[in-house]
Design an enzyme around this catalytic site. Structure first.
Site, PDB file in Angstrom:
ATOM      1  N   GLU A  41       0.770  -1.321  -0.072  1.00  0.00           N
ATOM      2  CA  GLU A  41       0.019   0.030   0.088  1.00  0.00           C
ATOM      3  C   GLU A  41       0.891   1.395  -0.437  1.00  0.00           C
ATOM      4  O   GLU A  41       1.341   1.506   1.160  1.00  0.00           O
ATOM      5  CB  GLU A  41      -1.160  -0.345   1.270  1.00  0.00           C
ATOM      6  CG  GLU A  41      -1.613   1.056   0.826  1.00  0.00           C
ATOM      7  CD  GLU A  41      -2.670   1.424   2.411  1.00  0.00           C
ATOM      8  OE1 GLU A  41      -2.683   0.458   3.441  1.00  0.00           O
ATOM      9  OE2 GLU A  41      -2.928   2.775   2.966  1.00  0.00           O
ATOM     10  N   ARG A 101       0.214  10.378   0.269  1.00  0.00           N
ATOM     11  CA  ARG A 101       0.216  11.006   1.222  1.00  0.00           C
ATOM     12  C   ARG A 101       1.635  12.445   0.258  1.00  0.00           C
ATOM     13  O   ARG A 101       1.994  12.872   1.809  1.00  0.00           O
ATOM     14  CB  ARG A 101       0.462  11.185   2.611  1.00  0.00           C
ATOM     15  CG  ARG A 101      -0.313  10.084   2.909  1.00  0.00           C
ATOM     16  CD  ARG A 101      -0.419   9.475   4.398  1.00  0.00           C
ATOM     17  NE  ARG A 101      -0.975   9.160   4.480  1.00  0.00           N
ATOM     18  CZ  ARG A 101      -1.134   8.372   5.030  1.00  0.00           C
ATOM     19  NH1 ARG A 101      -0.085   7.899   6.110  1.00  0.00           N
ATOM     20  NH2 ARG A 101      -1.807   6.650   5.770  1.00  0.00           N
ATOM     21  N   LYS A 130     -11.210  -2.470   5.841  1.00  0.00           N
ATOM     22  CA  LYS A 130     -10.315  -1.401   7.084  1.00  0.00           C
ATOM     23  C   LYS A 130     -10.808  -1.479   8.141  1.00  0.00           C
ATOM     24  O   LYS A 130     -11.628  -0.213   8.110  1.00  0.00           O
ATOM     25  CB  LYS A 130      -9.493  -0.553   6.038  1.00  0.00           C
ATOM     26  CG  LYS A 130      -8.827   0.037   7.134  1.00  0.00           C
ATOM     27  CD  LYS A 130      -7.664   0.992   6.271  1.00  0.00           C
ATOM     28  CE  LYS A 130      -7.106   1.797   6.704  1.00  0.00           C
ATOM     29  NZ  LYS A 130      -5.843   2.332   6.305  1.00  0.00           N
TER      30      LYS A 130
END
Ligand code: 3PG
Length: 217
Positions: free
Chosen positions: A47, A51, A135
């Site tokens: 993942e 950001r 999640k």
């Protein structure tokens, strides 16, 4: 010859290894050796969080140069993020929460989504979108193993990937729960190891994570 990768389901992404590493990359030059180091330790689902300004380029580089890795995009928040991630080679997406627009984009564009939930209402909203593999974020801050045990009663069909505050010391307890398919965490990729190019150290962390539980065949 058709080289299009076989589409994955979110559950397949979760079952490939006990841990999905949450990766923040500030430098493109780190992307490929990091992916190679994680793959060498048995971790293929990566993942890459959206950001940093370099995230999409890092995803492209890994998708092109590390065929054993499966690139995922983290921190998806909008339809534009989904589009950008797919164009950068993402084969799955992870989001901190869920909106109907995000669910629709992923469905329409064929990106398996692992969306963040933190409450029973979040879970029900995700189920309304046809999502059952979720999640749990931020896991340890929001209730940890006790909350997962409580959710197993009303939502026995839902599988979770607890993420947030998870590390080598508490991952085993989470992975032992019947409704946990894998955990997510940043501990496999310490910033200092990235800076120092300590790829063997990252492979060692990945091996430890892989050994937390055998992969589902
Ligand atoms: C994040 O938000 O960065 C992820 O949830 C990872 O959290 P962690 O750094 O606590 O593993």
């Amino acid at each position: 010859m058709d080289l299009t990768p076989t589409p994955l389901t979110t559950l397949q992404v979760m079952q490939a290894a006990p841990v999905i590493p949450v990766i923040v990359l500030h430098e493109l030059r780190h992307a490929v050796p990091l992916a190679q180091a994680l793959v060498a330790g048995g971790i293929r689902m990566l993942e890459i969080t959206l950001r940093t300004p370099q995230a999409l380029d890092c995803m492209r580089a890994i998708a092109a140069e590390v065929p054993e890795a499966v690139v995922g995009a983290g921190t998806l928040r909008s339809s534009a993020d989904v589009d950008a991630a797919l164009h950068a080679g993402a084969r799955f997406g992870v989001s901190p929460g869920l909106t109907p627009a995000l669910a629709r984009s992923c469905r329409e564009l064929g990106l398996p989504l692992l969306p963040g939930v933190a409450t029973a209402s979040d879970i029900m909203a995700a189920q309304e979108q046809g999502l059952q593999a979720l999640k749990f974020f931020p896991a340890m801050q929001a209730g940890g193993p006790a909350l997962l045990k409580a959710w197993h009663g009303p939502f026995p069909e839902v599988m979770f990937c607890p993420t947030g505050g998870v590390h080598a010391g508490n991952a085993g307890e989470l992975l032992a729960l019947p409704n946990v398919a894998c955990v997510g965490g940043s501990w496999l990729v310490p910033g200092q190891a990235l800076e120092q190019g300590d790829w063997p150290g990252i492979t060692a962390l990945a091996r430890q994570a892989t050994a937390l539980r055998p992969a589902v065949p």
